[in-house]
Motif scaffolding. Structure first.
Motif, PDB file in Angstrom:
ATOM      1  N   GLU A  89      12.735 -27.724 -34.056  1.00 20.32           N
ATOM      2  CA  GLU A  89      13.255 -26.899 -32.966  1.00 20.32           C
ATOM      3  C   GLU A  89      12.311 -25.709 -32.778  1.00 20.32           C
ATOM      4  O   GLU A  89      11.510 -25.398 -33.660  1.00 20.32           O
ATOM      5  CB  GLU A  89      14.670 -26.404 -33.279  1.00 20.32           C
ATOM      6  CG  GLU A  89      14.711 -25.580 -34.547  1.00 20.32           C
ATOM      7  CD  GLU A  89      16.119 -25.148 -34.958  1.00 20.32           C
ATOM      8  OE1 GLU A  89      17.089 -25.597 -34.335  1.00 20.32           O
ATOM      9  OE2 GLU A  89      16.208 -24.363 -35.908  1.00 20.32           O
ATOM     10  N   ILE A  90      12.421 -25.068 -31.621  1.00 19.79           N
ATOM     11  CA  ILE A  90      11.678 -23.824 -31.376  1.00 19.79           C
ATOM     12  C   ILE A  90      12.747 -22.784 -31.059  1.00 19.79           C
ATOM     13  O   ILE A  90      13.307 -22.771 -29.975  1.00 19.79           O
ATOM     14  CB  ILE A  90      10.692 -23.986 -30.210  1.00 19.79           C
ATOM     15  CG1 ILE A  90       9.659 -25.083 -30.540  1.00 19.79           C
ATOM     16  CG2 ILE A  90      10.006 -22.659 -29.902  1.00 19.79           C
ATOM     17  CD1 ILE A  90       8.723 -25.431 -29.399  1.00 19.79           C
ATOM     18  N   THR A  91      13.062 -21.983 -32.049  1.00 21.83           N
ATOM     19  CA  THR A  91      14.206 -21.086 -31.892  1.00 21.83           C
ATOM     20  C   THR A  91      13.808 -19.631 -32.083  1.00 21.83           C
ATOM     21  O   THR A  91      13.204 -19.265 -33.097  1.00 21.83           O
ATOM     22  CB  THR A  91      15.318 -21.439 -32.911  1.00 21.83           C
ATOM     23  OG1 THR A  91      15.640 -22.821 -32.737  1.00 21.83           O
ATOM     24  CG2 THR A  91      16.566 -20.625 -32.677  1.00 21.83           C
ATOM     25  N   LEU A  92      14.162 -18.815 -31.099  1.00 23.75           N
ATOM     26  CA  LEU A  92      13.934 -17.369 -31.153  1.00 23.75           C
ATOM     27  C   LEU A  92      15.290 -16.680 -31.230  1.00 23.75           C
ATOM     28  O   LEU A  92      16.292 -17.249 -30.807  1.00 23.75           O
ATOM     29  CB  LEU A  92      13.274 -16.880 -29.872  1.00 23.75           C
ATOM     30  CG  LEU A  92      11.811 -17.165 -29.603  1.00 23.75           C
ATOM     31  CD1 LEU A  92      11.577 -18.623 -29.293  1.00 23.75           C
ATOM     32  CD2 LEU A  92      11.366 -16.310 -28.425  1.00 23.75           C
ATOM     33  N   PRO A  93      15.286 -15.442 -31.704  1.00 22.11           N
ATOM     34  CA  PRO A  93      16.553 -14.708 -31.670  1.00 22.11           C
ATOM     35  C   PRO A  93      16.980 -14.393 -30.228  1.00 22.11           C
ATOM     36  O   PRO A  93      16.170 -14.479 -29.308  1.00 22.11           O
ATOM     37  CB  PRO A  93      16.244 -13.426 -32.432  1.00 22.11           C
ATOM     38  CG  PRO A  93      14.766 -13.312 -32.481  1.00 22.11           C
ATOM     39  CD  PRO A  93      14.192 -14.673 -32.310  1.00 22.11           C
ATOM     40  N   ASN A  94      18.248 -14.043 -30.067  1.00 24.46           N
ATOM     41  CA  ASN A  94      18.780 -13.761 -28.727  1.00 24.46           C
ATOM     42  C   ASN A  94      18.741 -12.275 -28.390  1.00 24.46           C
ATOM     43  O   ASN A  94      18.996 -11.434 -29.248  1.00 24.46           O
ATOM     44  CB  ASN A  94      20.251 -14.194 -28.642  1.00 24.46           C
ATOM     45  CG  ASN A  94      20.363 -15.696 -28.698  1.00 24.46           C
ATOM     46  OD1 ASN A  94      19.590 -16.398 -28.046  1.00 24.46           O
ATOM     47  ND2 ASN A  94      21.298 -16.185 -29.501  1.00 24.46           N
ATOM     48  N   ILE A 132      13.427 -28.086 -38.658  1.00 25.30           N
ATOM     49  CA  ILE A 132      12.315 -27.173 -38.912  1.00 25.30           C
ATOM     50  C   ILE A 132      12.107 -26.310 -37.673  1.00 25.30           C
ATOM     51  O   ILE A 132      11.966 -26.839 -36.568  1.00 25.30           O
ATOM     52  CB  ILE A 132      11.036 -27.989 -39.196  1.00 25.30           C
ATOM     53  CG1 ILE A 132      11.197 -28.750 -40.512  1.00 25.30           C
ATOM     54  CG2 ILE A 132       9.813 -27.096 -39.214  1.00 25.30           C
ATOM     55  CD1 ILE A 132      10.148 -29.811 -40.718  1.00 25.30           C
ATOM     56  N   ASN A 133      12.085 -24.993 -37.838  1.00 20.24           N
ATOM     57  CA  ASN A 133      11.821 -24.114 -36.696  1.00 20.24           C
ATOM     58  C   ASN A 133      10.313 -23.861 -36.594  1.00 20.24           C
ATOM     59  O   ASN A 133       9.742 -23.137 -37.407  1.00 20.24           O
ATOM     60  CB  ASN A 133      12.581 -22.793 -36.855  1.00 20.24           C
ATOM     61  CG  ASN A 133      12.392 -21.894 -35.650  1.00 20.24           C
ATOM     62  OD1 ASN A 133      11.732 -22.267 -34.669  1.00 20.24           O
ATOM     63  ND2 ASN A 133      12.968 -20.700 -35.716  1.00 20.24           N
ATOM     64  N   LEU A 134       9.687 -24.452 -35.585  1.00 13.12           N
ATOM     65  CA  LEU A 134       8.226 -24.365 -35.466  1.00 13.12           C
ATOM     66  C   LEU A 134       7.753 -22.932 -35.188  1.00 13.12           C
ATOM     67  O   LEU A 134       6.582 -22.616 -35.363  1.00 13.12           O
ATOM     68  CB  LEU A 134       7.720 -25.303 -34.361  1.00 13.12           C
ATOM     69  CG  LEU A 134       8.014 -26.790 -34.585  1.00 13.12           C
ATOM     70  CD1 LEU A 134       7.506 -27.619 -33.413  1.00 13.12           C
ATOM     71  CD2 LEU A 134       7.393 -27.294 -35.884  1.00 13.12           C
ATOM     72  N   PHE A 135       8.653 -22.071 -34.782  1.00 10.13           N
ATOM     73  CA  PHE A 135       8.297 -20.673 -34.515  1.00 10.13           C
ATOM     74  C   PHE A 135       8.043 -19.891 -35.811  1.00 10.13           C
ATOM     75  O   PHE A 135       7.614 -18.754 -35.774  1.00 10.13           O
ATOM     76  CB  PHE A 135       9.405 -20.004 -33.690  1.00 10.13           C
ATOM     77  CG  PHE A 135       8.873 -19.275 -32.471  1.00 10.13           C
ATOM     78  CD1 PHE A 135       8.301 -19.972 -31.423  1.00 10.13           C
ATOM     79  CD2 PHE A 135       8.943 -17.895 -32.371  1.00 10.13           C
ATOM     80  CE1 PHE A 135       7.803 -19.313 -30.306  1.00 10.13           C
ATOM     81  CE2 PHE A 135       8.452 -17.219 -31.255  1.00 10.13           C
ATOM     82  CZ  PHE A 135       7.880 -17.931 -30.229  1.00 10.13           C
ATOM     83  N   ASN A 136       8.350 -20.541 -36.946  1.00 16.43           N
ATOM     84  CA  ASN A 136       8.093 -19.870 -38.224  1.00 16.43           C
ATOM     85  C   ASN A 136       6.683 -20.113 -38.755  1.00 16.43           C
ATOM     86  O   ASN A 136       6.314 -19.560 -39.783  1.00 16.43           O
ATOM     87  CB  ASN A 136       9.088 -20.347 -39.286  1.00 16.43           C
ATOM     88  CG  ASN A 136      10.409 -19.598 -39.199  1.00 16.43           C
ATOM     89  OD1 ASN A 136      10.419 -18.387 -38.960  1.00 16.43           O
ATOM     90  ND2 ASN A 136      11.510 -20.301 -39.371  1.00 16.43           N
ATOM     91  N   TYR A 137       5.894 -20.949 -38.070  1.00 17.09           N
ATOM     92  CA  TYR A 137       4.606 -21.379 -38.625  1.00 17.09           C
ATOM     93  C   TYR A 137       3.414 -20.734 -37.933  1.00 17.09           C
ATOM     94  O   TYR A 137       3.392 -20.624 -36.704  1.00 17.09           O
ATOM     95  CB  TYR A 137       4.451 -22.889 -38.460  1.00 17.09           C
ATOM     96  CG  TYR A 137       5.342 -23.738 -39.342  1.00 17.09           C
ATOM     97  CD1 TYR A 137       6.015 -23.211 -40.435  1.00 17.09           C
ATOM     98  CD2 TYR A 137       5.484 -25.096 -39.070  1.00 17.09           C
ATOM     99  CE1 TYR A 137       6.811 -24.014 -41.233  1.00 17.09           C
ATOM    100  CE2 TYR A 137       6.276 -25.915 -39.869  1.00 17.09           C
ATOM    101  CZ  TYR A 137       6.937 -25.362 -40.952  1.00 17.09           C
ATOM    102  OH  TYR A 137       7.720 -26.152 -41.735  1.00 17.09           O
TER     103      TYR A 137
END
Ligand code: SAH
Ligand code: SF4
Length: 375
Positions: free
Chosen positions: A60-65, A2-7
């Motif tokens: 995970e906490i994932t941002l684009p590059n 789960i990408n927590l940056f989506n919430y």
């Protein structure tokens, strides 16, 4: 994963509830991720170690590059951001990238955020429209643009990330690539994170959404997340607007004006901003100005004239400065507040309507910052 940056905070609280944790954890996590820019769970010291370990396994906490950061001679910055989705994009052999622009001014710093890869609405004077549509950006890709710019600008200014309260980015405009209202759910969630005091804490007056006029979505936005509204009008009659902004065929000017007035019932400002791109000989005559006054007369508004920013094979030219002045004066004499947008960052192709998400011609007068300085 789960990408927590989506919430947003509410969704995060639901997630914590679902794993038997207290909902207030959501606030703590929002502060770490968005306020402090910390993405490593081990550094989140006010969260119990056992929970941190669990989060590291399940989420995970994932941002684009960032692919490239460029600085214009006038201080405007542009980030080229890789949003290649390994599952959906690689299959088609497309490497997707988007662009985000920061415009510093004396009294504010504005970040211009993209909402889609390309745009399906195909306005004829817009280079994003000319690219066609690839896909909607996810919440993490939209809010990630603010996180990336925030981090980069703060670290460059020498501020300690953990102590700075001064906002370098004071305003956000959803005016980059894409039509934000056709990526409604993700754009609204991302804007809720922008407004959240535990995250970026921007006021609704300082977040502006620009739309080409997706009428039903304007009505939804007024209920769900009424931020400041800009509407891309660009033509004073349906025949011309059908050509320049093809979605006009579905939602013509009269319906659009009615939607603007409905929106104003809930808007944080008591006016709508109409954007009007100045195209030489197409929509910039004295007659057009008078026709425009008729069209907008029942909508409290300000007007923003945007000199057309050219791009290859567009078929349009920028209005002559003298014509823009005459056009502006007619509107001003009728009592309107009118601004003529200054072109910023044109040496790095960062001006309105020039965002194309491509690797740029590096022979231009541009200072390129190595990515390591940004990461
Ligand atoms: N899709 C939304 C937001 C992105 S475009 C919209 O259309 O409103 C942001 C603004 O830039 C819009 O007003 C758009 O019409 C304008 N624009 C697009 N191409 C342009 C160009 N080549 N020169 C000047 N402005 C342009
Ligand atoms: Fe899309 Fe806006 Fe460009 Fe029109 S002007 S093609 S709606 S991004």
């Amino acid at each position: 994963m789960i990408n927590l940056f989506n919430y947003n905070q509410l969704q995060l609280a639901d997630y914590f509830a679902s794993i038997g944790e207290k909902p207030f954890r959501a606030k703590q996590l929002m502060r770490w991720m968005h306020h402090f820019g910390v993405y490593d769970f081990t550094q989140m010291t006010d969260i119990a170690k056992s929970l941190r370990e669990k989060l590291a396994v399940d989420t995970e906490i994932t941002l684009p590059n960032v692919q490239l950061e460029q600085v214009s001679n006038d201080g405007t910055r542009k980030w080229l951001i890789d949003v290649n989705n390994k599952v959906t994009d690689d299959k088609n052999g497309v490497a997707n990238s988007i662009e985000t622009v920061f415009i510093p001014e004396d009294d504010r710093g504005t970040l211009c955020i993209s909402s889609q890869v390309g745009c399906a609405l195909a306005c004829t004077f817009c280079s994003t429209g000319a690219q066609g549509f690839n896909r909607n950006l996810s919440v993490s890709e939209i809010i990630g643009q603010l996180a990336i710019a925030n981090k980069s600008l703060r670290s460059e200014s020498g501020y300690d990330l953990l102590s700075v309260n001064d906002r370098i980015i004071s305003n956000v405009v959803m005016m980059g690539m894409g039509e934000p209202l056709t990526n409604y759910d993700n754009v609204v969630t991302a804007m809720q994170i922008m407004l959240d005091d535990s995250a970026y804490g921007l006021s609704r007056r300082r977040v502006t959404l620009s739309t080409s006029g997706v009428v039903p979505a304007m009505d939804r936005l007024k209920e769900d997340c009424p931020v400041a509204l800009a509407v891309s009008l660009h033509a004073p009659n349906d025949a011309l607007r059908d050509v320049l902004v093809p979605i006009n065929k579905k939602y013509p000017i009269k319906e659009l004006m009615a939607a603007c007035n409905r929106y104003l019932e809930k808007a944080p400002r008591d006016f709508v901003t109409f954007e009007y791109v100045m195209l030489d000989g197409v929509n910039d005559t004295v007659e057009h100005a008078h026709e425009l006054l008729e069209v907008i007369k029942h909508v409290p508004c300000k007007l923003n004239l945007i000199p057309f920013n050219p791009f290859p094979n567009s078929g349009y030219e920028t209005s002559k400065a003298s014509h823009i002045r005459v056009f502006r004066d007619i509107l001003m004499q009728a009592g309107y507040v009118v601004t003529v947008r200054k072109t910023r960052g044109d040496d790095i192709d960062a001006a309105c309507g020039q965002l194309a998400g491509k690797v740029l011609d590096k022979t231009k007068r541009t200072k390129t910052i190595p990515i390591e300085a940004v990461a």
